[in-house]
Design an enzyme around this catalytic site. Structure first.
Site, short mmCIF file in Angstrom:
data_model
loop_
_atom_site.label_atom_id
_atom_site.label_comp_id
_atom_site.label_asym_id
_atom_site.label_seq_id
_atom_site.Cartn_x
_atom_site.Cartn_y
_atom_site.Cartn_z
N ASN A 9 0.78 -1.05 0.00
CA ASN A 9 0.06 -0.04 0.02
C ASN A 9 0.82 1.23 0.00
O ASN A 9 1.44 1.52 1.06
CB ASN A 9 -0.81 0.03 1.41
CG ASN A 9 -1.76 1.08 1.24
OD1 ASN A 9 -1.45 2.13 0.76
ND2 ASN A 9 -2.62 1.16 2.48
N ARG A 94 -2.71 -1.94 -3.29
CA ARG A 94 -3.88 -1.08 -3.26
C ARG A 94 -3.90 -0.01 -4.42
O ARG A 94 -2.69 0.44 -4.26
CB ARG A 94 -3.72 -0.44 -1.84
CG ARG A 94 -4.99 0.82 -1.70
CD ARG A 94 -4.84 1.49 -0.52
NE ARG A 94 -5.84 2.52 -0.36
CZ ARG A 94 -5.96 3.48 0.63
NH1 ARG A 94 -4.73 3.83 1.07
NH2 ARG A 94 -6.70 4.52 0.53
N HIS A 182 -11.64 4.55 -0.87
CA HIS A 182 -11.68 3.99 0.44
C HIS A 182 -12.23 2.50 0.57
O HIS A 182 -12.89 2.09 1.56
CB HIS A 182 -12.17 4.72 1.70
CG HIS A 182 -11.12 5.69 2.08
ND1 HIS A 182 -11.69 7.15 2.45
CD2 HIS A 182 -9.83 5.83 2.37
CE1 HIS A 182 -10.47 7.87 2.67
NE2 HIS A 182 -9.42 7.25 2.49
N ARG A 242 -6.51 17.82 3.11
CA ARG A 242 -7.31 18.11 1.84
C ARG A 242 -8.59 18.84 2.23
O ARG A 242 -8.96 18.58 3.42
CB ARG A 242 -7.72 16.63 1.28
CG ARG A 242 -6.66 16.12 0.39
CD ARG A 242 -6.87 14.56 -0.09
NE ARG A 242 -6.34 13.61 0.90
CZ ARG A 242 -6.51 12.44 0.63
NH1 ARG A 242 -7.64 11.92 0.11
NH2 ARG A 242 -5.85 11.61 1.34
N GLU A 380 -7.43 -3.24 5.34
CA GLU A 380 -7.57 -3.20 3.92
C GLU A 380 -6.34 -4.26 3.46
O GLU A 380 -6.80 -4.92 2.25
CB GLU A 380 -6.87 -1.94 3.29
CG GLU A 380 -8.00 -0.52 3.85
CD GLU A 380 -7.48 0.72 3.79
OE1 GLU A 380 -6.27 0.84 4.69
OE2 GLU A 380 -7.88 1.58 3.23
#
Ligand code: ADP
Length: 397
Positions: A9, A94, A182, A242, A380
């Site tokens: 990832n 990912r 996500h 962000r 994940e």
């Protein structure tokens, strides 16, 4: 399959990895670790399945100019020694953006790679690092099959209406739509919901993935119905650095009246806004929670205000709410953020148990709460490993 599964990832400043046994019903990695501080002072750390530290080091071969290719070479070499007589069989990545083409995990070949390259403008902060890591593995271990698992994939179950911007149809037709991100995290949570909610897991659920990047997903039947992120990972909630949802007129103003370049605006919106921009102190929630500065307080309040408002909007998309799940760094660890968001949603019938919340317990709602509120760690990596298993052992899924 006999060899292990490596999941990667890759972000701009970190490369997280995990190693899974080929067959493992519990989906527990036997090694996890990361290279942090890429571009500054890279550090390497790894832990075993029990969380015991195997290594924490600044290897001499690391430098501020180390590329993803250098770091992947180091990691593959370290893993080869660490695994002893075990071998790696497959690598899963990912990949942030799969566009309209990819929803399920896919084996990466030159054609896939060039399609994923074409999506770089849609995820400029993430996709280039994801793909650099794919190329690095291909350079050092061309024998290893590589699988792309997409953060956008989970949301492909949404109705067209949930994906459309109110833009001229020709633009939607060419792919300017809401994709959502996500997805690997939401996929994991969707998979464990029945363990915690029983049949209610198939009901109306909102999952709040609150990390450095943050979004929410509304699910029904454990499938995505709506989400807060859109065309890029900028939309929706306020994040570490962000901005989240923004009047598009602000971008026009920055371009036309302040004379900023597109590159300057990109940096502003992705890297200098959010908690960092509002507080002027940090993008890190924990640092802000420890600060007495009024700007830190205001940044946290804005984060909470935006999260509660977005959540209320998603309740409308679901036509009600049966359960709310908090996950990721802030969602799993910040009792203060969870308490503040839930306090703004009492009118929905949410009532949390403050002691359970302070202890980060799995169920933080009171028995009398109309809505179950859970805190569930995401994983994940386990979803990427499951995606890889499909390629080597279709019957295992
Ligand atoms: P990423 O999106 O980079 O994977 P994480 O999911 O690890 O990020 O979340 C990082 C965020 O979680 C940071 O803002 C960090 O401050 C926050 N966080 C982690 N632990 C705590 C804590 N105990 N209290 C408050 N915030 C926390």
């Amino acid at each position: 399959m006999t060899g292990d599964i490596l999941t990667l990832n890759a972000g701009s400043s970190s490369l997280k990895f995990a190693v899974f046994a080929p067959k493992d019903s519990k989906q527990t990695a036997h090694i996890t670790g990361k290279i942090a501080g890429i571009g500054r002072a890279p550090e390497f750390s790894a832990r075993d399945a029990n969380g015991m530290l195997l290594v924490s080091d600044q290897p001499t071969v690391f430098s501020p100019t180390s590329t993803h290719e250098d770091l992947v070479a180091f990691l593959l070499d370290w893993l080869e020694h660490q695994l002893g007589n075990r071998t790696l069989a497959i690598v899963g990545h990912r990949i942030v953006h799969g566009g309209q083409t990819f929803s399920q995990p896919v084996r990466i070949d030159d054609t896939v790679l060039s399609e994923l390259d074409g999506l770089v403008p849609l995820a400029p902060l993430h996709q280039p690092h994801n793909l650099a890591t794919v190329r690095a593995v291909a350079a050092w271990r061309p024998d290893l099959p590589q699988i792309a698992c997409f953060d956008t994939g989970f949301h492909r179950t949404q109705d067209t209406l949930a994906t459309l911007f109110a833009l001229p149809r020709a633009l939607s037709d060419e792919g300017i739509i809401r994709y959502g991100f996500h997805g690997l995290s939401y996929d994991y949570i969707a998979g464990v919901l029945p363990d915690h909610l029983g049949p209610k897991a198939e009901g109306r659920i909102i999952v709040a993935h609150l990390g450095n990047g943050a979004s929410m997903c509304a699910m029904r039947n454990r499938q995505s119905v709506a989400t807060s992120m859109g065309f890029t990972a900028l939309d929706g909630l306020m994040m570490g650095s962000r901005c989240g949802a923004l009047d598009p007129g602000v971008v026009l103003y920055l371009l036309q009246s302040k004379g900023m370049s597109p590159a300057e605006i990109e940096t502003l919106l992705y890297e200098k806004s959010g908690l960092l921009g509002v507080s002027g102190i940090s993008n890190n929630m924990q640092v802000l929670e420890d600060s007495d500065a009024p700007q830190a307080l205001e940044a946290i309040d804005l984060f909470v205000h935006r999260a509660a408002s977005t959540l209320a909007g998603l309740v409308a998309a679901l036509g009600g709410l049966d359960a709310l799940v908090f996950t990721a760094g802030i969602g799993e660890n910040s009792a203060r953020v969870r308490r503040s968001i839930c306090a703004r949603l009492e009118w929905l019938g949410i009532a949390i148990d403050h002691v359970a919340n302070e202890r980060n317990e799995t169920r933080i709602s009171m028995d009398a709460s109309a809505i179950d509120v859970l805190v569930l760690p995401t994983n994940e990596e386990a979803v990427i490993a499951a995606g890889c298993r499909r390629f080597v052992e279709p019957s295992a899924v």
